[in-house]
Design a protein around this motif. Structure first.
Motif, PDB file in Angstrom:
ATOM      1  N   ASP A  70      61.885  21.488  52.376  1.00  0.00           N
ATOM      2  CA  ASP A  70      62.752  20.670  53.222  1.00  0.00           C
ATOM      3  C   ASP A  70      62.615  20.969  54.709  1.00  0.00           C
ATOM      4  OD1 ASP A  70      63.898  23.158  52.914  1.00  0.00           O
ATOM      5  OD2 ASP A  70      65.839  22.427  52.219  1.00  0.00           O
ATOM      6  N   SER A  71      61.950  22.057  55.082  1.00  0.00           N
ATOM      7  CA  SER A  71      61.794  22.404  56.497  1.00  0.00           C
ATOM      8  C   SER A  71      60.419  22.034  57.056  1.00  0.00           C
ATOM      9  CB  SER A  71      62.020  23.906  56.696  1.00  0.00           C
ATOM     10  OG  SER A  71      61.065  24.649  55.946  1.00  0.00           O
ATOM     11  N   PHE A  72      59.551  21.463  56.238  1.00  0.00           N
ATOM     12  CA  PHE A  72      58.189  21.123  56.663  1.00  0.00           C
ATOM     13  C   PHE A  72      58.217  19.791  57.411  1.00  0.00           C
ATOM     14  CE2 PHE A  72      57.528  24.362  53.709  1.00  0.00           C
ATOM     15  CZ  PHE A  72      56.186  24.719  53.583  1.00  0.00           C
ATOM     16  N   TYR A  76      50.529  21.242  60.235  1.00  0.00           N
ATOM     17  CA  TYR A  76      50.086  22.559  59.761  1.00  0.00           C
ATOM     18  C   TYR A  76      51.219  23.512  59.375  1.00  0.00           C
ATOM     19  CZ  TYR A  76      45.577  21.019  61.639  1.00  0.00           C
ATOM     20  OH  TYR A  76      44.424  20.298  61.923  1.00  0.00           O
ATOM     21  N   ASP A  77      52.493  23.068  59.376  1.00  0.00           N
ATOM     22  CA  ASP A  77      53.525  23.891  58.734  1.00  0.00           C
ATOM     23  C   ASP A  77      53.023  24.230  57.336  1.00  0.00           C
ATOM     24  OD1 ASP A  77      55.162  23.541  60.940  1.00  0.00           O
ATOM     25  OD2 ASP A  77      56.639  22.294  59.904  1.00  0.00           O
ATOM     26  N   GLN A  78      53.098  25.514  56.935  1.00  0.00           N
ATOM     27  CA  GLN A  78      52.492  25.892  55.659  1.00  0.00           C
ATOM     28  C   GLN A  78      53.177  27.113  55.055  1.00  0.00           C
ATOM     29  OE1 GLN A  78      48.534  28.224  56.414  1.00  0.00           O
ATOM     30  NE2 GLN A  78      48.761  26.742  58.103  1.00  0.00           N
ATOM     31  N   ALA A  79      53.163  27.165  53.727  1.00  0.00           N
ATOM     32  CA  ALA A  79      53.703  28.311  52.997  1.00  0.00           C
ATOM     33  C   ALA A  79      53.161  28.274  51.585  1.00  0.00           C
ATOM     34  CB  ALA A  79      55.231  28.289  52.985  1.00  0.00           C
ATOM     35  N   ILE A 101      52.060  14.313  55.968  1.00  0.00           N
ATOM     36  CA  ILE A 101      52.140  14.278  54.507  1.00  0.00           C
ATOM     37  C   ILE A 101      51.919  15.686  53.967  1.00  0.00           C
ATOM     38  CG2 ILE A 101      51.071  13.384  52.392  1.00  0.00           C
ATOM     39  CD1 ILE A 101      50.187  10.952  54.053  1.00  0.00           C
ATOM     40  N   PRO A 102      52.754  16.155  53.031  1.00  0.00           N
ATOM     41  CA  PRO A 102      52.470  17.449  52.412  1.00  0.00           C
ATOM     42  C   PRO A 102      51.190  17.382  51.590  1.00  0.00           C
ATOM     43  CG  PRO A 102      54.343  16.400  51.343  1.00  0.00           C
ATOM     44  CD  PRO A 102      54.003  15.555  52.516  1.00  0.00           C
ATOM     45  N   HIS A 103      50.359  18.395  51.754  1.00  0.00           N
ATOM     46  CA  HIS A 103      49.126  18.529  50.984  1.00  0.00           C
ATOM     47  C   HIS A 103      49.166  19.843  50.216  1.00  0.00           C
ATOM     48  CE1 HIS A 103      47.753  15.332  53.631  1.00  0.00           C
ATOM     49  NE2 HIS A 103      46.583  15.290  53.008  1.00  0.00           N
ATOM     50  N   ILE A 104      48.667  19.807  49.011  1.00  0.00           N
ATOM     51  CA  ILE A 104      48.501  21.023  48.247  1.00  0.00           C
ATOM     52  C   ILE A 104      47.057  21.480  48.391  1.00  0.00           C
ATOM     53  CG2 ILE A 104      47.939  19.826  46.091  1.00  0.00           C
ATOM     54  CD1 ILE A 104      49.563  21.990  44.664  1.00  0.00           C
ATOM     55  N   GLY A 105      46.863  22.776  48.602  1.00  0.00           N
ATOM     56  CA  GLY A 105      45.497  23.217  48.817  1.00  0.00           C
ATOM     57  C   GLY A 105      45.367  24.719  48.822  1.00  0.00           C
ATOM     58  N   ALA A 106      44.149  25.159  49.129  1.00  0.00           N
ATOM     59  CA  ALA A 106      43.849  26.585  49.164  1.00  0.00           C
ATOM     60  C   ALA A 106      42.779  26.857  50.208  1.00  0.00           C
ATOM     61  CB  ALA A 106      43.377  27.066  47.796  1.00  0.00           C
ATOM     62  N   PRO A 173      51.212  27.412  62.800  1.00  0.00           N
ATOM     63  CA  PRO A 173      50.158  27.355  63.812  1.00  0.00           C
ATOM     64  C   PRO A 173      50.516  26.580  65.071  1.00  0.00           C
ATOM     65  CG  PRO A 173      49.258  26.929  61.628  1.00  0.00           C
ATOM     66  CD  PRO A 173      50.754  26.917  61.494  1.00  0.00           C
ATOM     67  N   THR A 174      51.402  25.581  64.967  1.00  0.00           N
ATOM     68  CA  THR A 174      51.584  24.674  66.100  1.00  0.00           C
ATOM     69  C   THR A 174      52.957  24.696  66.742  1.00  0.00           C
ATOM     70  OG1 THR A 174      52.270  22.823  64.678  1.00  0.00           O
ATOM     71  CG2 THR A 174      49.898  23.079  65.109  1.00  0.00           C
ATOM     72  N   ARG A 175      53.898  25.481  66.218  1.00  0.00           N
ATOM     73  CA  ARG A 175      55.241  25.364  66.795  1.00  0.00           C
ATOM     74  C   ARG A 175      56.088  26.603  66.543  1.00  0.00           C
ATOM     75  NH1 ARG A 175      59.800  23.402  63.237  1.00  0.00           N
ATOM     76  NH2 ARG A 175      58.996  23.042  61.125  1.00  0.00           N
ATOM     77  N   ALA A 176      57.124  26.708  67.346  1.00  0.00           N
ATOM     78  CA  ALA A 176      58.153  27.726  67.132  1.00  0.00           C
ATOM     79  C   ALA A 176      59.248  27.142  66.235  1.00  0.00           C
ATOM     80  CB  ALA A 176      58.742  28.165  68.467  1.00  0.00           C
ATOM     81  N   GLY A 177      60.006  28.025  65.588  1.00  0.00           N
ATOM     82  CA  GLY A 177      61.184  27.603  64.844  1.00  0.00           C
ATOM     83  C   GLY A 177      60.951  27.225  63.393  1.00  0.00           C
ATOM     84  N   PHE A 178      59.709  27.279  62.922  1.00  0.00           N
ATOM     85  CA  PHE A 178      59.448  26.928  61.527  1.00  0.00           C
ATOM     86  C   PHE A 178      59.964  28.029  60.605  1.00  0.00           C
ATOM     87  CE2 PHE A 178      56.246  26.955  57.911  1.00  0.00           C
ATOM     88  CZ  PHE A 178      56.848  25.920  57.222  1.00  0.00           C
TER      89      PHE A 178
END
Length: 202
Positions: A70-72, A76-79, A101-106, A173-178
């Protein structure tokens, strides 16, 4: 073995995040702006300042991390789940926001990183579990939501038999506060077969 929940205090951060709050059993973590993991490929840069909470992981264990999306909101927000041997040998698997769009990956790294991803727009805002289990010289990575079944997202070479660690990670990678809310971290039985889904842990 039975499912074993891993206490958050068991892990050690590769890079301390901006803040960590344990609340009602969940771990709420804020990443530092510019944090990431990547080695050389395509962009030539090296990033080693992401936030991963690591604890030992054995061959007879599956490892799972559960977290909320819910916070993405930003690029490049990622976890997800980090599998770690050394700063040049690791795998991060999870959800990353790409073009809204959320992407699933590795990202699989052995001195150089590669990146595989697939859009999962229907997972936006969901609670996601990422799972890894070693088999032979490889690791099987799977993912699911609370509503959707396991999906195999990667089979990657991972021949390391000792010194392995695993646990939740996040990068901003791109922002503060994530910030990311992690709701589970557990060891389970290892996978028995590539084509057999593991049970759903809670």
């Amino acid at each position: 073995m039975e499912v074993k929940n891993i206490p958050w205090a068991t892990g050690t951060w590769t890079t301390p995040p901006v803040s960590v709050l344990e609340e009602d059993g969940a771990l709420i973590v804020q990443g530092a702006e510019g944090s990431d993991y990547w080695e050389k490929t395509l962009y030539e840069f090296q990033h080693t300042n992401g936030h991963a909470l690591l604890a030992p992981w054995e061959d007879d264990q599956g490892v799972e991390v559960t977290f909320r999306l819910d916070s993405f909101t930003e690029l490049y927000d990622q976890a997800g789940l980090m599998l770690w041997v050394s700063p040049l040998q690791w795998i991060k698997a999870g959800i990353e926001l790409n073009d809204g769009i959320p992407h699933i990956g590795a990202v699989v790294t052995d001195e150089y990183s590669d990146w595989s991803l697939s859009p999962v727009a229907e997972w936006a805002g969901a609670t996601v579990t990422i799972r890894a289990s070693r088999m032979g010289d490889a690791v099987i990575i799977r993912a699911r939501t609370e509503e959707k079944p396991w999906r195999t997202i990667r089979v990657a070479r991972f021949p390391h038999t000792s010194g392995k660690q695993a646990g939740p990670f996040l990068c901003a990678p791109t922002r503060a506060g994530f910030h990311v809310t992690f709701t589970g971290w557990r060891h389970t039985l290892a996978d028995v077969d590539l084509h057999t889904d593991p049970p759903v842990s809670s």
